[in-house]
Write a protein that holds these residues in place. Structure first.
Motif, short mmCIF file in Angstrom:
data_model
loop_
_atom_site.label_atom_id
_atom_site.label_comp_id
_atom_site.label_asym_id
_atom_site.label_seq_id
_atom_site.Cartn_x
_atom_site.Cartn_y
_atom_site.Cartn_z
N SER A 127 38.57 37.53 34.02
CA SER A 127 38.19 36.22 33.49
C SER A 127 39.43 35.40 33.12
CB SER A 127 37.29 36.42 32.27
OG SER A 127 37.24 35.28 31.49
N ALA A 130 41.12 34.23 36.30
CA ALA A 130 40.36 33.15 36.92
C ALA A 130 40.57 31.82 36.18
CB ALA A 130 38.87 33.50 36.95
N ASN A 131 40.83 31.89 34.87
CA ASN A 131 41.07 30.67 34.07
C ASN A 131 42.53 30.23 34.07
OD1 ASN A 131 38.38 30.31 33.32
ND2 ASN A 131 38.59 31.75 31.62
#
Length: 196
Positions: A127, A130-131
């Motif tokens: 996560s 991905a950010n």
């Protein structure tokens, strides 16, 4: 009352006799064992070289234990990560290890079992990648010290997290792992520097 011993059935007796007929003796009768034959043919000087060293003598009241432990301690994860070559910019690595870079996100794994922590770590790292985050902090804790009779490795999470970060699916997104600076948790936490 003792249990009565069961005898062999005719089928078992026949099977045993076939096995006994096919077996070959390790040391045929009349011949000494190989080790005995070698021992008798060795010259005296070679016999002296193969005999074990004498045990040390002890005095009454002297401890039989060595003064220093002879076992070699396995390096902690922080030690073997520190020995690994940096895989990132040297300046950024130095700033990170000195605690001058601030983590952009953190995950606290305190109180989790290994089975709970691994999927949570995987979700968190993927996560963050991905950010677009670069530096994250994973807190494992140092583990409880166990002073029982058998030596144990405290801190299962502390030892397991670096291994998880070096395996798929996390290895392709992780660029560097190092122990955190003391202001961010020291050996109870890891900096994880992610790839772009």
């Amino acid at each position: 009352m003792a249990a009565r011993r069961r005898g062999l059935t005719p089928g078992e007796r026949e099977l045993w006799s076939r096995i006994a007929r096919s077996a070959k003796a390790l040391h045929p009768p009349g011949k000494p064992a190989k080790s005995q034959r070698e021992e008798t043919t060795l010259p005296i000087s070679e016999k002296a070289a193969t005999t074990p060293a004498a045990f040390p003598r002890f005095r009454v009241g002297q401890s039989s234990l060595p003064s220093k432990p002879t076992s070699v301690r396995a390096p902690s994860p922080a030690e073997w990560l520190a020995d690994a070559a940096p895989r990132m910019d040297a300046k950024a690595y130095k700033r990170m290890t000195q605690g001058k870079m601030r983590p952009e996100a953190r995950l606290d794994l305190h109180g989790m079992t290994l089975a709970q922590a691994q999927p949570e770590l995987t979700r968190f790292i993927l996560s963050c990648h991905a950010n677009g985050l670069r530096l994250v902090l994973v807190i494992t804790g140092k583990g409880r010290g166990d002073h029982g009779p058998l030596p144990t490795r405290p801190g299962a999470l502390r030892h397991q997290v670096p291994h998880w970060l070096h395996r798929t699916p996390l290895a392709p997104v992780v660029q560097q792992i190092t122990a955190a600076h003391y202001r961010h948790g020291g050996e109870g936490a890891y900096y994880v520097y992610l790839r772009r």
